[in-house]
Design an enzyme around this catalytic site. Structure first.
Site, PDB file in Angstrom:
ATOM      1  N   LYS A 156       0.852  -1.193   0.000  1.00 50.32           N
ATOM      2  CA  LYS A 156       0.000   0.000   0.000  1.00 50.32           C
ATOM      3  C   LYS A 156       0.883   1.236   0.000  1.00 50.32           C
ATOM      4  O   LYS A 156       1.864   1.306   0.751  1.00 50.32           O
ATOM      5  CB  LYS A 156      -0.917  -0.023   1.227  1.00 50.32           C
ATOM      6  CG  LYS A 156      -1.923   1.124   1.281  1.00 50.32           C
ATOM      7  CD  LYS A 156      -2.842   0.997   2.484  1.00 50.32           C
ATOM      8  CE  LYS A 156      -3.864   2.131   2.536  1.00 50.32           C
ATOM      9  NZ  LYS A 156      -4.810   1.993   3.663  1.00 50.32           N
ATOM     10  N   SER A 168      -9.849   2.445   2.839  1.00 45.41           N
ATOM     11  CA  SER A 168      -8.944   3.126   1.933  1.00 45.41           C
ATOM     12  C   SER A 168      -8.013   2.174   1.184  1.00 45.41           C
ATOM     13  O   SER A 168      -7.389   2.558   0.201  1.00 45.41           O
ATOM     14  CB  SER A 168      -8.079   4.115   2.725  1.00 45.41           C
ATOM     15  OG  SER A 168      -7.239   3.415   3.656  1.00 45.41           O
ATOM     16  N   SER A 175     -10.522   0.191   7.072  1.00 39.02           N
ATOM     17  CA  SER A 175      -9.893   0.275   5.752  1.00 39.02           C
ATOM     18  C   SER A 175      -9.183  -0.983   5.287  1.00 39.02           C
ATOM     19  O   SER A 175      -8.680  -1.028   4.173  1.00 39.02           O
ATOM     20  CB  SER A 175      -8.912   1.447   5.715  1.00 39.02           C
ATOM     21  OG  SER A 175      -9.596   2.673   5.734  1.00 39.02           O
TER      22      SER A 175
END
Length: 492
Positions: free
Chosen positions: A79, A160, A184
């Site tokens: 990420k 997210s 998330s």
């Protein structure tokens, strides 16, 4: 042997050990899949193909010498919130669009230590603020799943960590790092039909992760199976003296817990999660999941978490308050984007206006407001008191149960054009997940079924602090009973 990209992480390790495939061949297969599908899905912001192949070759050399490490040769996505030395780290924001860290986050360093191969940096909502992966400065991520009656309508992957979840679901990585501040990891995992765990706060170091809300942020993995998550978490976790909130506790063998069963466990069912208007398909799946656990020897126990109904408003006071403080460092002076101005104040204003997107600006303003004189006591201080009550509710529940099972999300993945104009409706996606963050508890999302449109639905397992082993045991039991084998329409 099946296609390399169809292997689970555990299967990939076995194939590498048996010399059925090399790390270079495995990495090349994923890079080719990324080249084909990423232009559509937009899961990766940066692809590091040459470096990945070089690291894979080094992995093969170690394995040939009998020196293979725990994750040697496994291709992962990172990420783009984790700082990676020498590789651009953007946090999905224009203000960090050209930032290349001179250091490595602890979590990604741990994965490198264990031999993982990094394919690239994955897309996310800007500064991890979002539930749809539509706030990224680098464009929205598309969910590889689609509705049966409307296959051309693009769906969100959740946020997210939408890039992480979409990449794993579409077979563009064997697993990925993610972060969870209010859901998330778990919400995008549920939307994309994969598994993801938010560990206990402090289980994984936050050092080198771009901060959103420091008392809530926690790193964790997403992968296709519960076992794969357990393998990744063991490598990611561990005490880090560079993070004052990192727990100085031994890291268990999470993988061994996955198959141990649930016989004799007490599974809590919170009454407050039976929300008015809960989708019948979600409620039915929840009931089915509880029946699966009962059939495996668990006892189902009704419980109450009376302050859970205040979790969402509490979260949306605490998280923006911490974000407004954390994001003050992006001033155009020391690093990142700089827009010249007539004076220092003008430089700040121009830099932040161009560098931050609308959702980040909204949350900074909310956070600054609740921390301001005259409102601090009414909002922020009160939210912290309610947070303490939410934590106490869970502590009382642990006297009665060993784990809690709830839905992961209030719906299946929604279309990109359905909720983007209503931030409050978007925030409601976190209704089942924020309590675990506010209380610092581990939470696991497991795919358990499909809705009427063929989209995945997930269940959530919440456990005691630092008892991820029980969470994995319950999640493994749900996974085996559900037998979830459905695949998205778009995948390598």
């Amino acid at each position: 042997m099946m296609r390399p990209t169809d292997l689970t992480l555990a299967e990939g390790l076995e194939a590498l050990d048996k010399r059925e495939i090399s790390a270079v061949e495995l990495t090349q297969a994923f890079l080719e899949a990324i080249e084909r599908l990423n232009p559509r899905l937009n899961a990766y912001i940066t692809v590091t193909g040459e470096k990945a192949l070089a690291d894979a070759a080094a992995s093969d050399a170690r394995r040939a010498k009998g020196e293979a490490r725990a994750l040697d040769g496994i291709p992962l996505g990172i990420k783009d919130l984790f700082c990676t030395e020498g590789t651009r780290t953007t946090a999905g924001s224009n203000i960090l669009g050209g930032f290349v860290p001179p250091y490595e986050s602890t979590v990604s360093a741990n994965l490198k230590r264990d031999g993982a191969v990094f394919l690239g940096k994955l897309n996310l909502d800007e500064f991890a603020m979002g539930s749809s992966n539509q706030t990224s400065a680098f464009g929205a991520v598309e969910n590889p799943w689609s509705r049966a009656n409307d296959p051309d309508r693009r769906l969100v992957p959740g946020g997210s960590s939408g890039g992480s979840a979409a990449a794993v679901a579409a077979r563009l990585a064997m697993g990925a790092t993610a972060t969870d501040t209010g859901g998330s990891i778990r919400q995008p995992a549920a939307f994309c039909g994969i598994t993801g765990i938010k560990p206990t706060y402090g289980r994984c170091s936050r050092w080198g992760i771009v901060a959103f809300a420091s008392s809530l942020d926690q790193a964790g993995p997403v992968a296709r199976t519960v076992e794969d998550n357990a393998i990744l978490l063991r490598s990611m976790a561990g005490h880090d003296p560079k993070d004052s909130t990192s727990a100085n506790l031994p890291v268990p063998d999470f993988r061994a817990a996955v198959g141990r069963g649930v016989k004799g466990l007490r599974i809590g069912v919170p009454a407050e999660y039976r929300l008015d208007g809960l989708a019948p398909e979600i409620a039915a799946l929840w009931d089915q999941g509880l029946e699966w656990l009962r059939a495996e020897g668990a006892e189902i126990v009704p419980i109450s978490l009376p302050h859970a109904k205040y979790a969402l408003p509490t979260y949306y006071v605490v998280a923006p308050a911490e974000a407004s403080s954390n994001l003050a460092r992006y001033d155009g002076v020391r690093f990142g984007l700089r827009e010249n101005g007539s004076d220092l104040k003008d430089l700040y204003e121009r830099t932040r206006a161009r560098g931050f997107g609308a959702e980040v600006r909204r949350r900074i303003m909310i956070g600054t407001y609740v921390l301001s004189a005259g409102y601090y006591d009414a909002y922020y201080l009160k939210a912290q008191k309610v947070r303490a009550l939410i934590r106490r509710d869970f502590e009382e529940a642990w006297g009665k149960v060993d784990a809690i099972v709830t839905p992961a999300t209030p719906s299946a993945a929604f279309a990109m054009d359905e909720k983007q104009d209503d931030p409050v409706t978007m925030y409601l996606n976190d209704v089942f997940t924020v309590t675990a963050n506010l209380a610092g508890l581990p939470g696991l999302a497991v795919p358990a079924g499909l809705d009427g449109q063929g989209l995945p639905l997930g269940l959530q397992v919440i456990g005691r602090a630092f008892d991820e082993e029980t969470v994995f045991a319950v999640g493994g039991a749900i996974e085996r009973a559900a037998g979830f084998t459905a695949s998205p329409q778009v995948m390598a």
